[in-house]
Design a protein around this motif. Sequence first.
Motif, PDB file in Angstrom:
ATOM      1  N   GLN A 167      68.098 -79.523  26.827  1.00 43.72           N
ATOM      2  CA  GLN A 167      67.326 -78.428  27.442  1.00 43.72           C
ATOM      3  C   GLN A 167      68.153 -77.365  28.151  1.00 43.72           C
ATOM      4  O   GLN A 167      67.853 -76.173  27.997  1.00 43.72           O
ATOM      5  CB  GLN A 167      66.245 -78.990  28.365  1.00 43.72           C
ATOM      6  N   VAL A 218      67.241 -73.759  26.659  1.00 44.74           N
ATOM      7  CA  VAL A 218      66.605 -72.831  27.603  1.00 44.74           C
ATOM      8  C   VAL A 218      67.558 -71.652  27.845  1.00 44.74           C
ATOM      9  O   VAL A 218      67.128 -70.496  27.894  1.00 44.74           O
ATOM     10  CB  VAL A 218      66.214 -73.540  28.926  1.00 44.74           C
ATOM     11  N   THR A 239      67.311 -69.411  24.865  1.00 43.40           N
ATOM     12  CA  THR A 239      66.048 -68.667  24.893  1.00 43.40           C
ATOM     13  C   THR A 239      66.134 -67.523  25.913  1.00 43.40           C
ATOM     14  O   THR A 239      65.737 -66.388  25.631  1.00 43.40           O
ATOM     15  CB  THR A 239      64.876 -69.624  25.210  1.00 43.40           C
ATOM     16  N   ASN A 292      57.571 -72.186  18.091  1.00 47.06           N
ATOM     17  CA  ASN A 292      58.944 -72.659  17.891  1.00 47.06           C
ATOM     18  C   ASN A 292      59.355 -72.615  16.424  1.00 47.06           C
ATOM     19  O   ASN A 292      60.541 -72.664  16.127  1.00 47.06           O
ATOM     20  CB  ASN A 292      59.085 -74.080  18.448  1.00 47.06           C
ATOM     21  N   THR A 350      60.264 -69.349  20.680  1.00 48.17           N
ATOM     22  CA  THR A 350      61.043 -70.226  21.556  1.00 48.17           C
ATOM     23  C   THR A 350      62.228 -70.666  20.706  1.00 48.17           C
ATOM     24  O   THR A 350      62.060 -70.963  19.522  1.00 48.17           O
ATOM     25  CB  THR A 350      60.225 -71.465  21.988  1.00 48.17           C
ATOM     26  N   ALA A 356      64.083 -73.379  20.751  1.00 45.40           N
ATOM     27  CA  ALA A 356      64.384 -74.774  21.076  1.00 45.40           C
ATOM     28  C   ALA A 356      65.091 -75.484  19.928  1.00 45.40           C
ATOM     29  O   ALA A 356      65.674 -76.544  20.121  1.00 45.40           O
ATOM     30  CB  ALA A 356      63.097 -75.525  21.441  1.00 45.40           C
ATOM     31  N   CYS A 412      61.107 -74.478  26.822  1.00 46.98           N
ATOM     32  CA  CYS A 412      61.346 -73.147  26.245  1.00 46.98           C
ATOM     33  C   CYS A 412      60.066 -72.306  26.251  1.00 46.98           C
ATOM     34  O   CYS A 412      60.122 -71.098  26.460  1.00 46.98           O
ATOM     35  CB  CYS A 412      61.921 -73.270  24.839  1.00 46.98           C
ATOM     36  N   THR A 426      59.800 -70.922  29.653  1.00 46.70           N
ATOM     37  CA  THR A 426      60.793 -69.865  29.846  1.00 46.70           C
ATOM     38  C   THR A 426      60.283 -68.543  29.260  1.00 46.70           C
ATOM     39  O   THR A 426      60.330 -67.492  29.919  1.00 46.70           O
ATOM     40  CB  THR A 426      62.119 -70.288  29.168  1.00 46.70           C
TER      41      THR A 426
END
Length: 365
Positions: free
Chosen positions: A16, A20, A23, A130, A146, A148, A162, A165
């Motif tokens: 992550q 993140v 992103t 995603n 996203t 991810a 994500c 975010t």
Amino acid sequence: DKGNHRHFMAKEIHEQPEVVGRTLAHYVDMAGGRIALPGPLPFEFAKLSRLSITACGTAFYAGLVAKYWFETIARLPVEIDVASETRYREPPLESGGLTLVISQSGETADTLASLRYAKAQGQHTLSVVNVPTSTIARESSAVMPTLAGPEIGVASTKAFSCQLTVLLCLAIAAGRARGTIDAARERALVDALITVPGLMAESVTMEPQVETLAREIAKARDVLYLGRGTSYPMALEGALKLKEISYIHAEGYAAGELKHGPIALIDESVPVIVIAPHDAIFEKTVSNMQEVAARGGKIILVGDARGAAAAGLDTLATLTMPDVDPVVAPIVYAVPVQLIAYHTAVFMGKDVDQPRNLAKSVTVE
Ligand code: F6R
């Protein structure tokens, strides 16, 4: 490839900080201290009178967090429901308004049906997905991806953080467009966002402590999760994660609802996991913890050192999180919430990547 992890879920939790960060790099003009969305929007935030959000499961909880962000940062009223309800309730949606859908897979049947309903009502549709080649992405008027990467574990982890975010970036962009935040506030929000990957990495270091705690949680038949504000959807998410992979019954509640029913469940056999960063409403959550403690409830506090000191309560355990700007707390607190579920399920010998009865992509109702 799980790398050196036992499960995809572990790998995805650990990834992550990186995803993140990736992103964020896609949505933030770091040097300018402002949000720079990766694509144009086919609508104007300034002209919206409300925003409708719809999604399922964990993506729905990301939407619930986003409701707080859009309403506080952009003063944009948000209506949100699970997609299985939205699609059959057929809510009145203003032509020219905006529906936001959130989906990791971009193929969830109910979410797709709600998207199509919104389009038929003449709404603009914005999706946070995603999988960029998915049906939902293709059918939306705009897509905010996203980044991810592929999520293999059935329980959503990195896609969720994500999603949060991207949603916070969108709320900040909406705030700027609607004139509810100035450049200095936007910069402060961006500064807070930029701290997130590092704080998530720091949170992962609590893993050994979570493993020990998981042995206690594994003994429980029921677990309660409590939180206020954006920690309320995080309580819901914590309960969903735990029940889907450990099969322990868990419920998430708004902390203030405790005395309206769930307090009847409290005894020494029911762990109460309280998600509570030291934010503006922390004191309110402390009084709920006192109510739990007075009934012999076992409290597990997921908070920070300041909060733990201010609460001054005996807890079964305190997971001491780093200090975070309360605005970004849900993104950082996703880590302990996921680790608790993961380690409890692993300790109980459950198949965390393929929980029984669950599919990664729910393409039928
Ligand atoms: C929970 C989980 C599910 C999904 C839900 C929506 O860990 O993974 O609740 O969040 O099925 O899926 P997507 O995001 O693909 O629409």
